[in-house]
Motif scaffolding. Structure first.
Motif, mmCIF file in Angstrom:
data_model
loop_
_atom_site.group_PDB
_atom_site.id
_atom_site.type_symbol
_atom_site.label_atom_id
_atom_site.label_comp_id
_atom_site.label_asym_id
_atom_site.label_seq_id
_atom_site.Cartn_x
_atom_site.Cartn_y
_atom_site.Cartn_z
ATOM 1 N N TYR A 75 0.848 -1.186 0.000
ATOM 2 C CA TYR A 75 0.000 0.000 0.000
ATOM 3 C C TYR A 75 0.890 1.244 0.000
ATOM 4 O O TYR A 75 2.092 1.166 0.260
ATOM 5 N N VAL A 76 0.291 2.399 -0.294
ATOM 6 C CA VAL A 76 1.060 3.646 -0.327
ATOM 7 C C VAL A 76 0.638 4.561 0.820
ATOM 8 O O VAL A 76 1.452 4.936 1.665
ATOM 9 N N PHE A 77 -0.637 4.918 0.860
ATOM 10 C CA PHE A 77 -1.091 5.889 1.855
ATOM 11 C C PHE A 77 -1.932 5.291 2.984
ATOM 12 O O PHE A 77 -1.941 5.808 4.091
ATOM 13 N N SER A 78 -2.668 4.223 2.710
ATOM 14 C CA SER A 78 -3.474 3.612 3.769
ATOM 15 C C SER A 78 -3.468 2.104 3.594
ATOM 16 O O SER A 78 -3.490 1.592 2.469
ATOM 17 N N LEU A 79 -3.450 1.390 4.722
ATOM 18 C CA LEU A 79 -3.337 -0.067 4.697
ATOM 19 C C LEU A 79 -4.473 -0.712 3.913
ATOM 20 O O LEU A 79 -4.273 -1.720 3.218
ATOM 21 N N GLY A 80 -5.662 -0.139 3.980
ATOM 22 C CA GLY A 80 -6.812 -0.703 3.293
ATOM 23 C C GLY A 80 -6.677 -0.775 1.787
ATOM 24 O O GLY A 80 -7.425 -1.513 1.125
ATOM 25 N N GLU A 81 -5.718 -0.014 1.215
ATOM 26 C CA GLU A 81 -5.488 -0.065 -0.233
ATOM 27 C C GLU A 81 -5.143 -1.478 -0.706
ATOM 28 O O GLU A 81 -5.341 -1.796 -1.881
ATOM 29 N N SER A 268 -10.105 4.929 -16.675
ATOM 30 C CA SER A 268 -10.458 5.284 -15.293
ATOM 31 C C SER A 268 -9.488 4.757 -14.251
ATOM 32 O O SER A 268 -9.477 5.242 -13.111
ATOM 33 N N ALA A 269 -8.660 3.790 -14.599
ATOM 34 C CA ALA A 269 -7.806 3.124 -13.609
ATOM 35 C C ALA A 269 -6.708 4.054 -13.101
ATOM 36 O O ALA A 269 -5.927 4.594 -13.883
ATOM 37 N N THR A 270 -6.660 4.233 -11.791
ATOM 38 C CA THR A 270 -5.610 5.026 -11.167
ATOM 39 C C THR A 270 -4.999 4.241 -10.014
ATOM 40 O O THR A 270 -5.624 3.349 -9.446
ATOM 41 N N LEU A 271 -3.771 4.611 -9.675
ATOM 42 C CA LEU A 271 -3.046 3.907 -8.623
ATOM 43 C C LEU A 271 -2.052 4.894 -8.005
ATOM 44 O O LEU A 271 -1.240 5.484 -8.717
ATOM 45 N N PRO A 272 -2.105 5.096 -6.688
ATOM 46 C CA PRO A 272 -1.205 6.086 -6.075
ATOM 47 C C PRO A 272 0.248 5.667 -6.162
ATOM 48 O O PRO A 272 0.588 4.482 -6.158
ATOM 49 N N GLY A 273 1.118 6.669 -6.291
ATOM 50 C CA GLY A 273 2.547 6.415 -6.266
ATOM 51 C C GLY A 273 3.129 5.863 -7.533
ATOM 52 O O GLY A 273 4.289 5.434 -7.551
ATOM 53 N N ARG A 274 2.361 5.864 -8.604
ATOM 54 C CA ARG A 274 2.870 5.437 -9.911
ATOM 55 C C ARG A 274 2.863 6.649 -10.834
ATOM 56 O O ARG A 274 1.848 7.019 -11.402
#
Length: 401
Positions: A75-81, A268-274
């Motif tokens: 995960y990047v920002f929250s564990l639930g990711e 629409s697909a997004t993913l943090p930290g990429r």
């Protein structure tokens, strides 16, 4: 347990315990009805790009009208990711419930001859348990490390699989050559899988993948680069994401999904930290952490901001050497600010030493938030990289697009 207690319980599990059979995790999952055996899965392995392909494939399936689970790492920002259903992360309440329900079984099994359940095994068990309880139509599962002996490989033959890339990473576990590493990642291929999709071109790595695919009777489909729907605009940026999107497109076609869903999902697909652009492109967040990832980051920066140099805020996890990573970034570096993630960091002095050997201007600033603050005082764009843990410590105030 409360959410905080559940997070603490996960963190207190041992990180890694070598085991070449899945008996320990299988025993844990058997206590909750072996949910992994009931899930239609798509399995994604690779050195880099597997999180993006997992997210894109899940988005396409959702656009086709299905309820979709996605298991991501890290995960990047929250564990639930890490555990998502239709793009929504697992709630704190649900995570606490799953850990509470599994903990008695974890304790009993860990005290026996199979040994202690690891953190990743427990997180993987949560994924299968949660997805089965929700009743997802598909589960898209990202491998943790390697493939053959990864906890996620406990699933029956997946509907389809992908191997996104092969590079030098986790070599103590996977091997010292691209062929050895590829053979480990190809361990996810099983008889009955409809197809394996890969853009891998290195002859040694591709030969290892082909050998495993042939032995399991799994058709191998190579990404050519012309698979994307015409005129599409991807939500995830960079030339590497076009390769990832092509891989996801071929997976979707293997699953006989409509072209309209492929387009909608990829857009629409997004993913943090990429290659995440923040502050109007003034700040770029990218979790690259190995040589291949650095090369990919350089290509994306060069395409997006031709002719520019950047201030790199770099920190590494202790299992990664900053020297070869930084050497790839050096041609685009105006300056380096060395920092440390709060979790299992490589000392910032090692980043400083690597930068000095390359003749790069370098300073040292800890914590990560202070390093980013210092970098933003300069005129160049700022790139935060070296570890997802570093990216994850970016202050919320800087995350606006």
């Amino acid at each position: 347990m409360t959410f905080d207690q559940a997070v603490g319980y996960l963190a207190n599990r041992i990180t890694f315990s070598p085991r070449k059979d899945p008996a320990r995790l299988r025993a844990l999952l058997a206590e909750v009805g072996s949910p992994q055996d009931r899930l239609p899965c798509v399995h994604i392995a690779g050195t880099n790009g597997k999180g993006s392909v997992t997210t894109m494939t899940a988005a396409i399936l959702q656009a086709a009208g299905y309820t979709v689970g996605a298991y991501l790492s890290p995960y990047v920002f929250s564990l639930g990711e890490r555990w998502q259903v239709n793009g929504l992360p697992l709630s704190e309440e649900a995570l606490a419930r799953h850990v509470t329900e599994l903990a008695p079984f974890v304790e009993r099994i860990s005290a026996g001859e199979l040994g202690a359940i690891t953190e990743f095994e427990l997180k993987t068990a949560i994924a299968f348990k949660h997805f089965a309880e929700v009743g997802v139509d598909f589960a898209v599962i990202e491998v943790g490390i390697g493939g053959t002996y990864d906890s996620t490989n406990i699933i029956p033959p997946p509907l389809a699989a992908a191997i996104t890339s092969i590079g030098f990473d986790h070599m103590a576990l996977l091997g010292n050559t691209l062929g050895e590493i590829a053979a480990q990642k190809a361990g996810i291929l099983k008889h009955g899988t409809r197809a394996c999709i890969t853009p891998v071109t290195d002859p040694e790595a591709l030969a290892a993948i082909q050998q495993k695919a042939t032995s399991e009777g799994v058709p191998l489909t190579l990404v050519r680069g012309d698979e994307l729907p015409g005129g599409i605009t991807l939500a995830l940026r960079g030339p590497h994401q076009r390769v990832n999107a092509s891989t996801a497109t071929l997976l979707a076609r293997t699953l006989e999904l409509p072209e309209s869903a492929i387009r909608a999902g990829l857009e629409s697909a997004t993913l943090p930290g990429r290659f995440q652009l923040c502050l109007g492109g003034r700040l770029i967040l990218d979790g690259a952490h190995n040589e291949d990832g650095a090369q990919t980051l350089v290509a994306a920066l060069t395409e997006e901001f031709p002719g520019e140099k950047f201030v790199f805020v770099i920190g590494s996890k202790q299992t990664h050497s900053p020297a070869p990573f930084l050497a790839e970034l050096a041609p685009l570096a105006a300056a380096v600010i060395a920092t440390e993630p709060s979790f299992k960091p490589t000392p910032a002095r090692e980043v400083v030493a690597a930068a000095q050997r390359l003749g790069l201007p370098v300073t040292h600033q800890v914590p990560v938030a202070a390093a980013i603050e210092a970098a933003l005082q300069r005129t160049e764009r700022v790139v935060v990289t070296g570890s997802f843990y570093v990216v994850g410590e970016t202050p919320v105030r800087y995350l606006a697009r």
